[in-house]
Design an enzyme around this catalytic site. Structure first.
Site: not given
Length: 827
Positions: A18, A20, A25, A132
């Site tokens: 992934g 972000g 990652v 978060d």
């Protein structure tokens, strides 16, 4: 630039998972330890960003401080040229967001909620705020384990590093036009994770209307916020410093999303509109979740941070909600599996509902430490106990219980708040429950007595306080349960009647709350169970019919609630016993079959549920005993064999659980009796002797429990009968005399209990038969006469076949055929 194929020390990068705002990652392979890992790297375009690097390093430090089974573990932090890497535990599965969309059972949702709250409690205890928390930052593994991820925005609650202070200062500088936003974080997308949702972690630079004055003119605010707006606390949305209470607001929104499957905010909102709602704390009201869960979510979403429950309190309250399906007391293994004894009541767990009125920061260090100690005791006896019990390691809690009593003695009750008193009462119940399961009733009773004293004091101060009503109800149950297990049935009845009254008062406070209806059903059930044991069958049937009716209404209102189905099954079981005792065998068969059918369905759905497995074992036993009574011996034998096989599986999981050892012993006893009736005397006698040896161990372990002694005497009578059938009359006589002596002592100790009286009469009947076989006519007639004297008051006005059959038999042996005709007619 992609890192796939690169090598960093012993880590080889395999694939990307992934990407972000802050990092990327990858899946890596640790060639030294031969395992896959997750590798989180700062994105190329952010590597020179001091703020990003500071957050990255802080996440590594925070994860290294938090060792918790539900937190993604950190393995290493690697600095390589211009690249910095976090090496993390690789978690396969899906995000909670994806799991919610797929659908989750209520019990699974509660388990997930408890796990996340436990993470927050551990983090907050270490001084860490997540900042978060949201469904996308929670992973569910294929095995069902919960993992909380992305501590990238987490920070210390008490002290701030230079990097943290600079980062927050940068964030509060207005930069950009209204509504500008940059995705920042939420990079840990692991294997098979759902696609990113719109609820991304953001640093939002804004200039927007923050509030409306009385004249309708909007005020303005310029600055920045960090986090996910959909799951952010009002104070975070206003640019204020986040606290542990901010995490709890986010957790409340997560809970609402988890249990409703919907966003906590109405409609499609742009960033400005959403932030206005977040700042005002205007979310949807959680509907259709029940009073307890809905009330918890509402309190977590309190606008004032100080009014929100702490993570520790939230764990306690979620556990109370989790335990609601088990509030009906599980049948004592010995009592539930025999015709001579049956235990019932309510296993009821405390709900700490009162909110703290002041923030933790305002308390003294002594108060904080005292509260932490009280909470730790509850945690050890609650969470830890649930994990130790299936492993057969309850003895590890012995020291905890002893130390808890020492601590309680050192901190006077007058120094505690009402909430702390309630928490202490819960700990006392748990200590007592553990000691009962270990076969130590004598040590359990002082804990129950102290809990009663605490709960009575709470209720006297505020008679209508719902939480204290709950606490008092629970304390009355546990004390009644202790009396029940000591054979003091009148005292048990008084406590259970008090619980029934309290449950009715609680239900009257909110007649629409299904949880309160369940409590009312349990109250009726408990009273009916003791009345049944006292031989007061008609009033017992009335209470149990009321309990079954309420339980049936609950199941009809929500057929998906397995806990309510379980409650209905236990009602069917006990009212079936009463109908059988009243001679209504067809009605009893219907109730037993209903109980068995429900439990077979539930255990197929969840084979790992120990409580359901135990109830299924009991169901097979009752069906078997009734079929045996109706001379359907072949079918009865199949149920007895199944019962014993299930009981052995239970006992294998915990050799120190004396309830389950008792279940096995009674399974052996019932199968042994059945084999003897089938003519298999050798095999039957072997099973009976095995059962007796187990009961001897149980009696030595806990001499204060009359049920074990009663069962030992009954097993000895069965051995005596088998020996007599084999022609060993001398040995049979010695066994019968030993059993009779024990039963005579029990009738003296428990004069209100009809069960040992009936067993004593059966011992005299057997003694008479043995004397008669040896030609000792006078001795036989004397024994039969004693049996008839005991049976007449028990059976004359009864429809209970277990009383009528021996009475009719002894009357026939005494040559009093006309008197035997009425009981024979009833039979």
């Amino acid at each position: 630039m992609s890192l796939i194929g690169s090598r960093f020390q012993q880590i080889r990068i395999i694939e990307q998972l992934g990407r972000g705002g802050m990092g990327e990652v990858y899946v890596g392979f640790d060639e030294t330890l031969q395992r896959k890992v997750a590798v989180k790297a700062i994105r190329d375009d952010r590597r020179l960003d001091a703020t990003t690097r500071a957050r990255f390093l802080r996440e590594a430090r925070i994860l290294s401080q938090l060792e918790h089974p539900n937190i993604c573990r950190i393995y290493d932090y690697v600095v390589h040229e211009q690249t910095e890497l976090l090496v993390l535990e690789l978690i396969e599965g899906m995000t909670l967001t994806a799991a919610i969309k797929q659908g989750l059972e209520r019990k699974t949702k509660i388990d997930i909620a408890i796990a996340i709250a436990g993470v927050l409690a551990a983090a907050h205890a270490a001084g860490i705020i997540h900042r978060d928390l949201k469904p996308d930052n929670v992973m569910i593994t294929p095995e069902g384990q919960v993992k909380v991820l992305d501590f990238g925005l987490a920070r210390s609650a008490s002290t701030h590093s230079k990097d943290e202070l600079l980062e927050d200062a940068d964030a509060r500088v207005g930069a950009g036009s209204p509504g500008d936003a940059t995705i920042d974080g939420s990079a840990t997308r692991l294997a098979n994770a759902a696609a990113p949702t719109p609820d991304e972690t953001m640093t939002v630079h804004y200039k927007l209307s923050a509030s409306l004055g009385s004249d309708g003119d909007p005020g303005t605010a310029v600055g920045a916020i960090m986090g996910t707006p959909w799951f952010m606390s009002p104070e975070q949305a206003c640019g204020e410093t986040a606290t542990t209470a901010s995490d709890m607001f986010s957790f409340g929104l997560l809970l609402q999303t988890l249990f409703t499957g919907r966003s906590p905010y109405l409609g499609t909102l742009d960033m400005t509109a959403l932030l206005l709602l977040v700042q005002a704390g205007k979310t949807r009201t959680p509907e259709g979740l029940g009073r307890d869960l809905g009330g918890l979510i509402s309190s977590l979403k309190s606008l004032a941070p100080a009014a929100r429950p702490t993570a520790t309190d939230t764990v306690v309250r979620l556990r109370w909600i989790h335990d609601a399906p088990r509030r009906r007391f599980r049948f004592a293994a010995v009592a539930a599996l025999t015709l001579s004894a049956l235990s019932a009541g309510l296993k009821y767990t405390l709900d700490l509902r009162r909110e703290r009125s002041i923030a933790l920061a305002a308390r003294s260090i002594a108060d904080q430490r005292r509260e932490q100690a009280e909470a730790l005791i509850g945690f050890m006896l609650g969470d830890v106990r649930e994990k130790l019990e299936p492993l057969g390691k309850l003895e590890l809690l012995d020291t905890i219980g002893d130390k808890a009593f020492e601590y309680f003695a050192s901190v006077p009750e007058h120094e505690l708040s009402d909430v702390e008193l309630a928490r202490r009462a819960q700990a006392l119940y748990q200590i007592g429950d553990v000691r009962i399961r270990q076969g130590n009733l004598a040590a359990a009773m002082p804990a129950f007595a102290q809990a009663v004293s605490l709960s009575d004091g709470l209720l006297r101060r505020e008679p209508e306080n719902e939480q204290w009503l709950d606490t008092s109800a629970q304390s009355r149950f546990w004390l009644g349960n202790g009396y029940w297990n000591r054979g003091e049935l009148q005292q048990a009845l008084a406590e259970f009647e008090a619980y029934r009254e309290l449950s009715i008062r609680l239900a009257a406070q909110d007649p629409t709350d299904p949880g309160r209806k369940q409590e009312a059903s349990n109250g009726e059930f408990n009273v009916g169970s003791v009345l049944e044991a006292l031989g007061r069958l008609e009033p017992a049937a009335e209470h149990l019919s009321a309990a079954t009716r309420i339980a049936g209404e609950l199941v009809e209102s929500d057929p998906a609630r397995d806990d309510w189905r379980f409650g209905l099954a236990t009602n069917h079981l006990l009212i079936g016993r009463v109908r059988e005792a009243l001679g209504e065998l067809d009605a009893a068969q219907g109730h037993y079959d209903a109980d068995l059918s429900i439990m077979e369905t539930l255990t197929r759905r969840d084979p790992a549920n120990i409580e359901w497995q135990e109830q299924l074992t009991i169901a097979h036993n009752h069906v078997g005993t009734l079929l045996e009574r109706r001379a359907e011996l072949s079918r009865a034998g199949e149920h007895f064999k199944t019962c014993l096989a299930l009981a052995r599986k239970l006992a294998e999981q915990d050799s120190e659980n004396f309830w389950w050892r008792g279940i096995v012993a009674i399974g052996e006893r019932n199968l042994g009796r059945w084999l003897c009736r089938q003519g298999a005397l050798e095999a039957g006698l072997a099973s009976l002797r095995t059962a007796r040896r187990t009961f001897e161990v149980l009696v030595k372990r806990d001499t204060s429990r009359p049920q074990w002694r009663h069962e030992l005497a009954l097993a000895t009578l069965d051995v005596s009968l088998a020996m007599a059938q084999r022609g060993e009359t001398a040995r049979a006589l010695a066994e019968a005399l030993a059993a009779r002596a024990s039963l005579a002592q029990l009738t003296t100790e428990s004069p209100d209990d009809a069960r040992p009286k009936l067993s004593l009469a059966e011992a005299d009947l057997l003694l008479g038969d043995i004397h008669d076989r040896e030609g000792r006519v006078e001795e036989a007639r004397t024994a039969w006469t004693e049996a008839e004297k005991r049976l007449a008051p028990l059976a004359a006005a009864s429809g209970d076949g277990t009383r009528l059959a021996p009475w009719a038999a002894v009357l026939l042996r005494l040559g009093r055929e006309p008197e035997a005709a009425p009981p024979l007619e009833k039979l």
